[in-house]
Design a protein around this motif. Structure first.
Motif, PDB file in Angstrom:
ATOM      1  N   THR A  12       0.840  -1.207   0.066  1.00 44.00           N
ATOM      2  CA  THR A  12      -0.040   0.102   0.101  1.00 44.00           C
ATOM      3  C   THR A  12       0.803   1.263   0.148  1.00 44.00           C
ATOM      4  O   THR A  12       1.897   1.331   0.855  1.00 44.00           O
ATOM      5  CB  THR A  12      -0.854  -0.106   1.309  1.00 44.00           C
ATOM      6  OG1 THR A  12      -1.591  -1.084   1.322  1.00 44.00           O
ATOM      7  CG2 THR A  12      -1.848   1.076   1.245  1.00 44.00           C
ATOM      8  N   ASP A  13       0.613   2.074  -0.836  1.00 38.18           N
ATOM      9  CA  ASP A  13       1.377   3.521  -0.928  1.00 38.18           C
ATOM     10  C   ASP A  13       0.245   4.450  -0.456  1.00 38.18           C
ATOM     11  O   ASP A  13      -0.895   4.396  -0.699  1.00 38.18           O
ATOM     12  CB  ASP A  13       1.889   3.816  -2.342  1.00 38.18           C
ATOM     13  CG  ASP A  13       2.967   2.911  -2.727  1.00 38.18           C
ATOM     14  OD1 ASP A  13       3.852   2.438  -1.977  1.00 38.18           O
ATOM     15  OD2 ASP A  13       2.873   2.289  -3.958  1.00 38.18           O
ATOM     16  N   TYR A  14       0.661   5.368   0.489  1.00 34.18           N
ATOM     17  CA  TYR A  14       0.004   6.485   0.967  1.00 34.18           C
ATOM     18  C   TYR A  14       0.725   7.689   0.229  1.00 34.18           C
ATOM     19  O   TYR A  14       1.780   8.198   0.445  1.00 34.18           O
ATOM     20  CB  TYR A  14      -0.057   6.622   2.527  1.00 34.18           C
ATOM     21  CG  TYR A  14      -0.447   5.459   3.075  1.00 34.18           C
ATOM     22  CD1 TYR A  14      -2.012   5.434   3.480  1.00 34.18           C
ATOM     23  CD2 TYR A  14       0.384   4.236   3.365  1.00 34.18           C
ATOM     24  CE1 TYR A  14      -2.528   4.347   4.200  1.00 34.18           C
ATOM     25  CE2 TYR A  14      -0.272   3.088   4.221  1.00 34.18           C
ATOM     26  CZ  TYR A  14      -1.615   3.279   4.493  1.00 34.18           C
ATOM     27  OH  TYR A  14      -2.075   2.205   5.115  1.00 34.18           O
ATOM     28  N   LEU A  15      -0.038   8.363  -0.527  1.00 34.67           N
ATOM     29  CA  LEU A  15       0.126   9.653  -1.212  1.00 34.67           C
ATOM     30  C   LEU A  15      -0.815  10.965  -0.943  1.00 34.67           C
ATOM     31  O   LEU A  15      -1.970  10.570  -0.454  1.00 34.67           O
ATOM     32  CB  LEU A  15       0.074   9.282  -2.801  1.00 34.67           C
ATOM     33  CG  LEU A  15       0.598   8.089  -3.385  1.00 34.67           C
ATOM     34  CD1 LEU A  15       0.184   8.068  -4.771  1.00 34.67           C
ATOM     35  CD2 LEU A  15       2.215   8.002  -3.098  1.00 34.67           C
ATOM     36  N   LEU A  16      -0.025  11.902  -0.994  1.00 31.11           N
ATOM     37  CA  LEU A  16      -0.795  13.170  -0.542  1.00 31.11           C
ATOM     38  C   LEU A  16      -0.651  14.011  -1.757  1.00 31.11           C
ATOM     39  O   LEU A  16       0.097  14.305  -2.315  1.00 31.11           O
ATOM     40  CB  LEU A  16      -0.256  13.861   0.570  1.00 31.11           C
ATOM     41  CG  LEU A  16      -0.791  15.080   1.209  1.00 31.11           C
ATOM     42  CD1 LEU A  16      -2.047  14.857   1.665  1.00 31.11           C
ATOM     43  CD2 LEU A  16       0.199  15.708   2.284  1.00 31.11           C
ATOM     44  N   THR A  17      -2.072  14.600  -1.873  1.00 30.90           N
ATOM     45  CA  THR A  17      -2.170  15.288  -3.180  1.00 30.90           C
ATOM     46  C   THR A  17      -2.419  16.802  -2.529  1.00 30.90           C
ATOM     47  O   THR A  17      -2.952  16.856  -1.793  1.00 30.90           O
ATOM     48  CB  THR A  17      -3.390  14.966  -3.978  1.00 30.90           C
ATOM     49  OG1 THR A  17      -4.661  15.081  -3.368  1.00 30.90           O
ATOM     50  CG2 THR A  17      -3.038  13.653  -4.671  1.00 30.90           C
ATOM     51  N   HIS A  18      -1.974  17.887  -3.543  1.00 26.97           N
ATOM     52  CA  HIS A  18      -2.083  19.202  -2.949  1.00 26.97           C
ATOM     53  C   HIS A  18      -2.802  19.892  -4.118  1.00 26.97           C
ATOM     54  O   HIS A  18      -2.377  19.699  -5.365  1.00 26.97           O
ATOM     55  CB  HIS A  18      -0.699  19.854  -2.865  1.00 26.97           C
ATOM     56  CG  HIS A  18      -0.076  19.234  -1.522  1.00 26.97           C
ATOM     57  ND1 HIS A  18      -0.179  19.596  -0.405  1.00 26.97           N
ATOM     58  CD2 HIS A  18       1.052  18.398  -1.862  1.00 26.97           C
ATOM     59  CE1 HIS A  18       0.644  19.131   0.392  1.00 26.97           C
ATOM     60  NE2 HIS A  18       1.458  18.136  -0.286  1.00 26.97           N
ATOM     61  N   SER A  19      -3.896  20.590  -3.776  1.00 29.99           N
ATOM     62  CA  SER A  19      -4.388  21.335  -4.888  1.00 29.99           C
ATOM     63  C   SER A  19      -3.442  22.329  -5.656  1.00 29.99           C
ATOM     64  O   SER A  19      -2.752  22.947  -4.856  1.00 29.99           O
ATOM     65  CB  SER A  19      -5.695  21.966  -4.289  1.00 29.99           C
ATOM     66  OG  SER A  19      -5.396  22.953  -3.304  1.00 29.99           O
TER      67      SER A  19
END
Length: 139
Positions: A12-19
């Protein structure tokens, strides 16, 4: 969260997106063990409370909190964390009579602290009032 289930490449990869950004930030990865920086309790709450309406995925606040909970690396969570986690558990259908103790055990495990559970009986001695920590018991 991205679940990988390819032959020889699972995890599992936990990714954070930024607007406003065209790239993602990898927070952590799980390939048997969690690696990465993890998140503080306040960061978990901020992620859970702010789903991006333009992105596909889980929008429910309680579900989002529980999905990112394994990333908690903050050893000093606020006292309100247990109540917040209890609310999230009951919101997704956990029994109300056990949600509070479950939240306490989850937080204790993630913050590597001990939990005193006077209702738990040791299967070895039959005694009550055992203090349990991540995988260890002390009478």
């Amino acid at each position: 969260m991205i679940y990988r289930n390819l032959d020889g490449d699972y995890g599992t990869d936990y990714l954070l997106t930024h607007s406003g950004r065209s790239y993602v930030q990898q927070i952590a990865s799980w390939d048997g063990d969690v690696t990465g920086t993890g998140l503080t309790w306040h960061e978990l709450i901020r992620i859970a409370d702010n789903p991006a309406s333009t992105v596909e995925g889980v929008q429910d606040t309680a579900s989002r909190l529980l999905l990112v909970l394994p990333l908690l690396s903050d050893l000093d969570v606020p006292e309100a964390a247990s109540a917040g986690l209890t609310s999230a558990l009951t919101a997704i259908g956990a029994p109300q009579d056990t949600a509070s103790s479950t939240a306490g055990h989850l937080l204790a495990h993630l913050t590597r602290t001990s939990v005193h559970d006077p209702a738990w009986a040791s299967p070895l001695s039959g005694s009550r009032g055992v203090i349990r920590s991540a995988g260890h018991s002390m009478e």
